[in-house]
Design a protein around this motif. Structure first.
Motif, PDB file in Angstrom:
ATOM      1  N   TRP A 157      -4.901   9.136 -13.006  1.00  0.00           N
ATOM      2  CA  TRP A 157      -5.216   7.864 -12.358  1.00  0.00           C
ATOM      3  C   TRP A 157      -4.759   7.886 -10.901  1.00  0.00           C
ATOM      4  CZ3 TRP A 157      -2.406   4.168  -9.814  1.00  0.00           C
ATOM      5  CH2 TRP A 157      -3.075   2.963  -9.559  1.00  0.00           C
ATOM      6  N   ASP A 189      -6.668  12.786  -0.048  1.00  0.00           N
ATOM      7  CA  ASP A 189      -6.891  14.043  -0.762  1.00  0.00           C
ATOM      8  C   ASP A 189      -7.080  15.237   0.167  1.00  0.00           C
ATOM      9  OD1 ASP A 189      -9.223  12.799   0.044  1.00  0.00           O
ATOM     10  OD2 ASP A 189     -10.445  13.704  -1.515  1.00  0.00           O
ATOM     11  N   LYS A 199       0.839  -1.199   0.000  1.00  0.00           N
ATOM     12  CA  LYS A 199       0.000   0.000   0.000  1.00  0.00           C
ATOM     13  C   LYS A 199       0.875   1.251   0.000  1.00  0.00           C
ATOM     14  CE  LYS A 199      -3.781   2.265   2.482  1.00  0.00           C
ATOM     15  NZ  LYS A 199      -4.668   2.227   3.671  1.00  0.00           N
ATOM     16  N   ARG A 239      -7.908   9.976  -3.989  1.00  0.00           N
ATOM     17  CA  ARG A 239      -9.268  10.150  -3.470  1.00  0.00           C
ATOM     18  C   ARG A 239      -9.771   8.853  -2.829  1.00  0.00           C
ATOM     19  NH1 ARG A 239     -10.519  12.660  -8.736  1.00  0.00           N
ATOM     20  NH2 ARG A 239     -10.525  14.933  -8.519  1.00  0.00           N
ATOM     21  N   LYS A 240      -9.489   7.742  -3.496  1.00  0.00           N
ATOM     22  CA  LYS A 240      -9.987   6.442  -3.043  1.00  0.00           C
ATOM     23  C   LYS A 240      -9.452   6.071  -1.662  1.00  0.00           C
ATOM     24  CE  LYS A 240     -10.146   1.579  -4.465  1.00  0.00           C
ATOM     25  NZ  LYS A 240      -9.696   0.591  -5.500  1.00  0.00           N
ATOM     26  N   VAL A 241      -8.165   6.360  -1.428  1.00  0.00           N
ATOM     27  CA  VAL A 241      -7.547   5.971  -0.147  1.00  0.00           C
ATOM     28  C   VAL A 241      -7.633   7.085   0.899  1.00  0.00           C
ATOM     29  CG1 VAL A 241      -5.997   4.314  -1.244  1.00  0.00           C
ATOM     30  CG2 VAL A 241      -5.222   6.677  -0.913  1.00  0.00           C
ATOM     31  N   GLY A 242      -8.309   8.180   0.553  1.00  0.00           N
ATOM     32  CA  GLY A 242      -8.566   9.224   1.535  1.00  0.00           C
ATOM     33  C   GLY A 242      -7.384  10.124   1.858  1.00  0.00           C
ATOM     34  N   HIS A 300      -4.437  10.537  -9.093  1.00  0.00           N
ATOM     35  CA  HIS A 300      -5.346  11.446  -8.386  1.00  0.00           C
ATOM     36  C   HIS A 300      -6.592  10.696  -7.922  1.00  0.00           C
ATOM     37  CE1 HIS A 300      -7.534  15.625  -8.384  1.00  0.00           C
ATOM     38  NE2 HIS A 300      -7.501  15.054  -7.181  1.00  0.00           N
ATOM     39  N   GLU A 301      -7.129   9.844  -8.783  1.00  0.00           N
ATOM     40  CA  GLU A 301      -8.287   9.039  -8.400  1.00  0.00           C
ATOM     41  C   GLU A 301      -7.937   8.099  -7.249  1.00  0.00           C
ATOM     42  OE1 GLU A 301     -11.498   9.086  -9.278  1.00  0.00           O
ATOM     43  OE2 GLU A 301     -10.980  10.927 -10.356  1.00  0.00           O
ATOM     44  N   TYR A 302      -6.735   7.532  -7.307  1.00  0.00           N
ATOM     45  CA  TYR A 302      -6.284   6.642  -6.239  1.00  0.00           C
ATOM     46  C   TYR A 302      -6.173   7.415  -4.920  1.00  0.00           C
ATOM     47  CZ  TYR A 302      -3.482   3.263  -3.653  1.00  0.00           C
ATOM     48  OH  TYR A 302      -3.023   2.398  -2.690  1.00  0.00           O
TER      49      TYR A 302
END
Length: 602
Positions: free
Chosen positions: A251, A262, A227, A257-260, A253-255
């Motif tokens: 991509w 951001d 991780k 957001r996904k893992v918090g 950036h999306e990751y």
């Protein structure tokens, strides 16, 4: 630190006293001391009461003076306190000082860190893992590879070299000092899956301008199911920025957001930097505006992004807003402001901002001087720019003179260009671009003998011109094209597309701009042919061929875009209804509806 004590085997730590000293009566007051003056007054009171060397008091005092963000004066005071202790036997004191020096990393602090470590060995205090982590960080910051190897030797003798905290620090130290082989060897010693070690390798790869290697390591991490941390993602975003790999950056950036992650200021700042350098100013603005809190670095990175995209006025407005928010600008902030003024032709504003740096106690660096040189030279004030460089308080670098030489070429001043060219040769005679700019300037002004002399000198020195290279990212893959050659598997398709595009552009008035092709033996048709397959034309045509209508084309070039390619890109944006964002050596060019954001001022 190169002296023999460092390589000696340290003696064991002195046995601890059996009885702890009573609590220090002044200890509770230390955290309330918010200034060095208050700390020194409380320390004086402790000394007068005979408790100046109380272990708990000294430990807390040293910690306060060396904490992250502490001023150099605090660190100097901590050293004075430490040096007055007759026989400091507490490893924590040494580690606290070393950590302070590591945090104020650089060549200035390194000798002090080395001195503390040598004294530690001389006093018979055994270093522990925390000691080596701080010492190796100081070596890395000072690029002291030789001393780092000696420290590594001591770590091996004490059995600390393979510790889970020391090993990643060794990896980073060797990588920062330019020893990629040793860094890789240390990485190979990692037992099991270690995110920290991967972070060290990825960060080192980015800092040494090897973004491709950083991304390979990142994918390796993913394949192993590790991780990523915020440190990983910040470094990988920097790799994307270096490559101009926008889709991969999106991509990530999306990751994020996904893992918090951001909500982290430093991660968002890295995203702004990545988007800005990959050509998506809109995304950079979106991240900046969505931040709940912003530090000085976030403001500065956004200002630099505006400047590099030729939005000078917006950069200045943001700078003024930053000041109203109570955020004090630093050297990077002013670099962005000066870039903005230089790229937008705001000469008087730029000079005023440069003069205002002293109000904030900021000493200009070589990049700030370069911006002022560019500001003056680009606007045609060549003699003033020459005088500015010649009267600098520091020795000018070849890069400063090179900036002026380029402007002499643009403005056709061959006499000043010759003086500047000679200045450059005194400092660095290995840069092919200097010879090309000056020989072209000579040819453009009819100085054929001087042109031949320069080209002969270039051959004698064995200097070659750096080939133009442009890249374009399509479907998460970066495609590279070099001027005139066929290295890319689809280079022939790209060349045929260039031919078709140029034929269509001729119908709307395109005429090859051969004003910067200086070959006496060439006719106009041959000159036009030599321009046809420049790398940016190949990349743009390849993009037209392999993307759907209306898709924005993002191209990165390693050199300054030439006038003919600039004209061609403007017409392509209009005729094919495409937005083209071209990042060259100096800035971004946004082509849309036949117009460039630079206003042809580049």
């Amino acid at each position: 630190m190169s002296s023999s004590p460092l390589t000696a085997t340290p003696t064991p730590l002195l046995p601890a006293k059996s009885k702890s000293p009573p609590p220090h009566p002044l200890l509770p007051y230390l955290p309330q001391c918010t200034s060095l003056r208050a700390l020194s007054q409380l320390h004086a009171a402790a000394v007068k009461s005979g408790l100046g060397a109380h272990p708990a008091f000294v430990t807390r005092l040293l910690t306060l003076c060396t904490e992250k963000g502490a001023a150099p004066a605090h660190l100097a005071y901590a050293r004075q306190v430490f040096d007055r202790i007759p026989c400091p036997g507490d490893v924590v004191w040494y580690n606290t000082l070393l950590r302070g020096y590591a945090r104020s990393a650089g060549t200035v602090a390194f000798p002090d860190a080395a001195g503390v470590f040598v004294r530690m060995l001389e006093e018979g205090v055994a270093p522990d893992t925390y000691t080596f982590v701080s010492l190796l960080k100081a070596c890395a910051a000072a690029r002291a590879g030789g001393d780092g190897r000696q420290a590594h030797g001591v770590a091996v003798k004490t059995g600390a070299a393979d510790h889970e905290y020391v090993l990643p620090t060794l990896i980073n130290m060797y990588a920062e000092c330019g020893d990629a082989g040793a860094a890789r060897a240390m990485f190979g010693r990692v037992d099991g899956e270690c995110v920290v070690s991967y972070n060290a390798m990825i960060t080192a790869a980015v800092r040494s301008s090897r973004p491709g290697e950083a991304l390979v390591l990142f994918r390796e991490m993913q394949a192993k199911g590790l991780k990523p941390t915020s440190v990983t993602l910040i470094s990988v975003l920097s790799a994307c920025a270096l490559l101009g790999a926008l889709e991969l950056g999106r991509w990530i950036h999306e990751y994020v957001r996904k893992v918090g992650l951001d909500s982290l200021v430093k991660v968002n700042t890295a995203l702004i930097d990545m988007y800005g350098k990959c050509g998506s100013l809109e995304d950079a603005i979106g991240v900046f505006q969505g931040m709940e809190s912003r530090d000085r670095q976030a403001w500065s990175v956004m200002i630099v992004a505006y400047a590099n995209h030729s939005y000078g006025r917006e950069a200045i407005l943001l700078f003024e807003e930053m000041k109203t928010q109570g955020i004090k600008p630093d050297d990077v902030t002013f670099l962005g402001v000066l870039y903005a003024c230089s790229h937008s032709g705001m000469v008087s504003e730029g000079l005023q901002y440069f003069d205002s740096m002293r109000e904030y106690g900021i000493v200009p660096g070589i990049k700030h001087y370069g911006c002022v040189t560019d500001l003056l030279a680009r606007s045609g004030q060549l003699e003033k720019a020459y005088k500015f460089i010649d009267e600098l308080p520091i020795k000018p670098t070849a890069i400063l003179w090179r900036t002026l030489l380029s402007a002499c070429g643009s403005h056709g001043d061959v006499d000043l260009g010759k003086r500047v060219f000679e200045k450059i040769l005194e400092l660095d005679d290995s840069h092919g671009g200097d010879y090309v700019i000056f020989s072209n300037l000579c040819a453009n002004t009819g100085k054929w003998e001087e042109m031949n002399r320069v080209r002969k000198l270039m051959n004698e020195k064995g200097v070659v011109k750096v080939p133009g290279c442009s890249s374009i990212e399509i479907d998460n893959r970066v495609h590279e094209f070099f001027a005139g050659d066929g290295r890319h598997p689809q280079s022939q398709d790209a060349r045929r597309m260039v031919d078709q595009v140029i034929e269509q552009l001729k119908l709307v008035g395109y005429v090859p701009n051969t004003s910067h092709v200086f070959h006496v033996e060439m006719g106009e048709e041959e000159k036009a042919t030599s321009l046809r397959y420049h790398s940016e034309k190949l990349a743009i045509s390849f993009g037209l061929l392999n993307t759907s209508p209306g898709t924005t084309l993002r191209v990165v070039k390693n050199l300054r875009v030439c006038p003919d390619c600039h004209s061609m890109a403007k017409l392509v944006s209009m005729l094919f209804n495409r937005r083209i964002i071209l990042r060259d050596l100096n800035r971004f060019h946004h082509f849309e509806d036949g117009v460039c954001s630079c206003g042809d001022y580049w």
